[in-house]
Design an enzyme around this catalytic site. Structure first.
Site, PDB file in Angstrom:
ATOM      1  N   ASP A 168       0.842  -1.381  -0.313  1.00  0.00           N
ATOM      2  CA  ASP A 168      -0.241  -0.195   0.375  1.00  0.00           C
ATOM      3  C   ASP A 168       0.547   1.459   0.014  1.00  0.00           C
ATOM      4  OD1 ASP A 168      -2.176  -1.606  -0.186  1.00  0.00           O
ATOM      5  OD2 ASP A 168      -3.055  -1.638   2.646  1.00  0.00           O
ATOM      6  N   HIS A 224       0.774  -2.017  11.799  1.00  0.00           N
ATOM      7  CA  HIS A 224      -0.733  -2.183  12.378  1.00  0.00           C
ATOM      8  C   HIS A 224      -2.256  -2.444  11.846  1.00  0.00           C
ATOM      9  CE1 HIS A 224      -3.524   1.247  12.026  1.00  0.00           C
ATOM     10  NE2 HIS A 224      -4.420   0.156  13.091  1.00  0.00           N
TER      11      HIS A 224
END
Length: 218
Positions: A37, A154
Site C-alpha cells: 500500500d 498495525h
C-alpha cells in the site's frame, strides 16, 4: 479509507526492537518482497520531508533495489480506487469508502513506480492474501518466505504477515521500512509481529541477503 493525518515520529531504533520468536534466517532463493500500500493516498497522510516517511520511502527503496539485484520477486500490494459498497463491505463502516477517483490517488508513490518484471497485485482487504492471488503467485515462484514492508504496520502489514504464517510462509517484517499512524501503533505492530515471525531492520536484512564483496586482488 478515511486516512488520518500522521504527526512526525522517529523510526524505531534497532536496539529497541522486540525479540523475535521465530528462528528463521532469510534466504534469497526462498524469499519474495511485498511492498504494501505505498500509494499516494496513504503515503500522502505523512508529513513530507519528516520522519517516519523519509526513512520509510528510503528503506523500502533499498529493499526493492536489493531484491532486484538478487532476483527476488517484488510484489506491490495496492488497494483499488472507487470500490463500490458491495466490494468495500464492512470496511466502509470502519474506514469509509476507501480511495476515491482523484487522479493518481491509487498510484504507487513516484520513487517506487513498479518496473517491468515486478508484480502489481490488487487486494480489496488490508490482508494482501485475502481475495487476491498472492498465495498462488508465491507458490508459482517457489517462495516460502515473505519480506513485508509498507503501510500501515498495525493493519495491512500485520494482518498479511500473520496470514503468511497461517499459510506456512515465513514472514519477515522490516521494522524501519513500515510506518503507522503513530509511534504507539507502530510499536504495537512490531510486538505482535515478533510473536509470529521475524522482526528485522533494513540494514540487517540486506546484510543477510547480499553477499559480502570479495577482497580485491592486488
Amino acid at each position: 479509507m478515511c486516512v488520518p493525518a500522521v504527526r512526525p515520529y522517529p523510526m524505531p531504533a534497532a536496539a529497541a526492537l522486540p525479540r523475535s520468536r521465530a528462528p528463521w534466517s532469510i534466504d534469497p532463493a526462498r524469499a519474495a518482497l511485498l511492498i504494501q500500500d505505498m500509494q499516494n493516498h496513504f503515503v500522502g497522510a505523512f508529513p513530507a520531508g519528516r520522519s517516519p516517511v523519509v526513512e520509510l520511502v528510503g528503506n523500502v527503496t533499498a529493499l526493492r533495489e536489493g531484491a532486484g539485484r538478487l532476483g527476488i520477486p517484488v510484489v506491490f500490494g495496492a488497494e483499488p480506487a472507487g470500490q463500490p459498497p458491495g466490494q468495500r463491505g464492512l470496511l466502509g463502516d470502519l474506514w469509509g469508502p476507501g480511495i476515491g477517483d482523484e487522479p493518481d490517488a491509487a498510484a504507487i508513490v513516484a520513487p517506487l513506480t513498479p518496473r517491468p518484471g515486478e508484480h502489481l497485485l490488487t487486494h480489496v482487504r488490508p490482508n494482501a492474501f485475502l481475495r487476491s492471488h498472492l498465495g498462488r503467485l508465491l507458490r508459482s515462484e517457489g517462495r516460502d518466505q515473505l519480506i513485508v514492508c509498507g503501510v500501515y504496520a498495525h493493519l495491512g502489514v500485520l494482518l498479511t504477515a500473520a496470514d503468511a504464517l497461517m499459510n506456512d510462509i515465513q514472514p519477515f517484517v522490516v521494522a524501519d521500512a513500515v510506518a503507522d499512524v503513530s509511534t504507539e501503533e507502530h510499536a504495537l505492530a512490531l510486538r505482535w509481529a515478533a510473536r509470529s515471525g521475524v522482526v528485522c531492520t533494513t540494514g540487517g536484512l540486506l546484510e543477510a541477503l547480499l553477499p559480502s564483496r570479495e577482497p580485491e586482488s592486488a
